[in-house]
Scaffold this motif. Sequence first.
Motif, PDB file in Angstrom:
ATOM      1  N   HIS A  45      36.168  35.560  45.069  1.00  0.00           N
ATOM      2  CA  HIS A  45      35.816  36.105  43.702  1.00  0.00           C
ATOM      3  C   HIS A  45      36.813  36.474  42.721  1.00  0.00           C
ATOM      4  O   HIS A  45      38.042  37.318  43.299  1.00  0.00           O
ATOM      5  CB  HIS A  45      34.823  37.559  44.003  1.00  0.00           C
ATOM      6  N   ARG A  46      36.831  36.081  41.712  1.00  0.00           N
ATOM      7  CA  ARG A  46      37.938  36.486  40.506  1.00  0.00           C
ATOM      8  C   ARG A  46      37.198  37.196  39.628  1.00  0.00           C
ATOM      9  O   ARG A  46      36.259  36.895  39.030  1.00  0.00           O
ATOM     10  CB  ARG A  46      38.320  34.958  39.819  1.00  0.00           C
ATOM     11  N   GLY A  52      42.130  44.221  31.254  1.00  0.00           N
ATOM     12  CA  GLY A  52      42.842  43.115  31.265  1.00  0.00           C
ATOM     13  C   GLY A  52      43.159  42.586  32.652  1.00  0.00           C
ATOM     14  O   GLY A  52      43.892  41.654  32.855  1.00  0.00           O
ATOM     15  N   LEU A  53      43.109  43.296  33.877  1.00  0.00           N
ATOM     16  CA  LEU A  53      43.798  43.328  34.979  1.00  0.00           C
ATOM     17  C   LEU A  53      43.064  42.018  35.736  1.00  0.00           C
ATOM     18  O   LEU A  53      41.498  42.031  35.728  1.00  0.00           O
ATOM     19  CB  LEU A  53      43.681  44.223  35.719  1.00  0.00           C
ATOM     20  N   GLY A  54      43.612  41.047  36.495  1.00  0.00           N
ATOM     21  CA  GLY A  54      42.931  40.124  37.232  1.00  0.00           C
ATOM     22  C   GLY A  54      42.715  40.532  38.721  1.00  0.00           C
ATOM     23  O   GLY A  54      43.996  40.917  39.159  1.00  0.00           O
ATOM     24  N   HIS A  55      41.736  40.300  39.381  1.00  0.00           N
ATOM     25  CA  HIS A  55      41.693  40.534  40.733  1.00  0.00           C
ATOM     26  C   HIS A  55      41.306  39.247  41.608  1.00  0.00           C
ATOM     27  O   HIS A  55      40.004  38.666  40.977  1.00  0.00           O
ATOM     28  CB  HIS A  55      40.727  41.824  41.352  1.00  0.00           C
ATOM     29  N   TYR A  56      41.796  39.089  42.841  1.00  0.00           N
ATOM     30  CA  TYR A  56      41.127  38.102  43.435  1.00  0.00           C
ATOM     31  C   TYR A  56      40.700  38.615  44.857  1.00  0.00           C
ATOM     32  O   TYR A  56      41.391  39.199  45.560  1.00  0.00           O
ATOM     33  CB  TYR A  56      42.185  36.853  43.702  1.00  0.00           C
ATOM     34  N   ILE A  57      39.219  38.308  45.299  1.00  0.00           N
ATOM     35  CA  ILE A  57      38.886  38.947  46.592  1.00  0.00           C
ATOM     36  C   ILE A  57      38.620  37.684  47.236  1.00  0.00           C
ATOM     37  O   ILE A  57      38.074  36.687  47.119  1.00  0.00           O
ATOM     38  CB  ILE A  57      37.579  39.675  46.148  1.00  0.00           C
ATOM     39  N   VAL A  58      39.349  37.834  48.525  1.00  0.00           N
ATOM     40  CA  VAL A  58      39.094  36.830  49.515  1.00  0.00           C
ATOM     41  C   VAL A  58      37.873  36.547  50.061  1.00  0.00           C
ATOM     42  O   VAL A  58      36.944  37.831  50.089  1.00  0.00           O
ATOM     43  CB  VAL A  58      40.418  36.904  50.455  1.00  0.00           C
ATOM     44  N   PRO A  59      37.235  35.476  50.655  1.00  0.00           N
ATOM     45  CA  PRO A  59      36.207  35.324  51.049  1.00  0.00           C
ATOM     46  C   PRO A  59      36.172  36.022  52.334  1.00  0.00           C
ATOM     47  O   PRO A  59      37.238  36.284  53.150  1.00  0.00           O
ATOM     48  CB  PRO A  59      35.872  33.963  51.337  1.00  0.00           C
TER      49      PRO A  59
END
Length: 77
Positions: A45-46, A52-59
């Motif tokens: 999930h991005r 404005g902060l971006g996050h990447y949640i790993v599967p």
Amino acid sequence: MTDWNATDMTFIDISMEASRTYIFHDVELTIDNPTHLHVSESGGHRIRTADGLGHYIVPGFCAIEWMPKEGQPTFVA
């Protein structure tokens, strides 16, 4: 495409959420004021937040919880 998204990824509007929490086996991660979400083919999930902060949640998370803002629907997509 918007000025913050210089990719060909499609994001959905989740700005009606006050927060969303990803639950893993041993930790929880809460993201406040999410605005946009892209789910990759791998299940990652991005998320973009209002600041404005971006996050990447790993599967591999076990569950997701979210709280809609007052007066907003719980489910939108």
